[in-house]
Design an enzyme around this catalytic site. Structure first.
Site, PDB file in Angstrom:
ATOM      1  N   ILE A  65      -4.270  75.679  58.496  1.00 18.74           N
ATOM      2  CA  ILE A  65      -3.473  75.870  59.887  1.00 18.74           C
ATOM      3  C   ILE A  65      -4.423  75.771  61.040  1.00 18.74           C
ATOM      4  O   ILE A  65      -5.444  75.696  60.949  1.00 18.74           O
ATOM      5  CB  ILE A  65      -3.290  77.555  59.849  1.00 18.74           C
ATOM      6  N   CYS A  66      -3.837  74.922  62.051  1.00 20.73           N
ATOM      7  CA  CYS A  66      -4.477  74.709  63.408  1.00 20.73           C
ATOM      8  C   CYS A  66      -3.468  74.843  64.407  1.00 20.73           C
ATOM      9  O   CYS A  66      -2.445  75.283  64.282  1.00 20.73           O
ATOM     10  CB  CYS A  66      -5.377  73.123  63.391  1.00 20.73           C
ATOM     11  N   ARG A  67      -3.941  74.444  65.641  1.00 23.07           N
ATOM     12  CA  ARG A  67      -3.043  74.429  66.792  1.00 23.07           C
ATOM     13  C   ARG A  67      -1.632  73.592  66.560  1.00 23.07           C
ATOM     14  O   ARG A  67      -0.484  74.048  66.756  1.00 23.07           O
ATOM     15  CB  ARG A  67      -3.545  74.095  68.140  1.00 23.07           C
TER      16      ARG A  67
END
Length: 101
Positions: A65-67
């Site tokens: 997960i990231c932005r």
């Protein structure tokens, strides 16, 4: 290069609500995760992943997960090349509507 498996934020939320045990790894920077992470996610910054390979179990699948899902995709390619099972949450936290902590 093999395609990276993906999961949508909606599907991830459903799995978590159903009580599935998932290995979530948030690769954003410290100041980003302060704004909220998916409960249960482990925070390992993207730049720290190579130094933390011993955290990953070759038999488990990890959801990254990231932005916006671009950095997590890069991490997925890197780890998949090392033989790990990975999945990228597309849309990233920008698309996440579930709870955060």
């Amino acid at each position: 290069m093999d395609e990276i498996k993906i999961i949508t934020p909606e599907d991830l939320q459903k799995k978590l609500e159903a009580g599935e045990k998932l290995e979530l790894v948030d690769v954003r920077e410290d100041e980003e995760v302060e704004e909220g992470m998916i409960p249960g996610a482990k925070h390992i910054r993207m730049g720290d992943i190579p130094a933390h390979l011993d955290y990953f179990d070759i038999d488990k699948e990890y959801i990254f997960i990231c932005r916006s899902s671009r950095r997590s995709e890069n991490v997925c390619y890197y780890l998949q090349e090392q033989g790990y099972k990975v999945r990228n949450m597309i849309g990233g936290m920008l698309q996440w509507t579930g709870e955060t902590k």
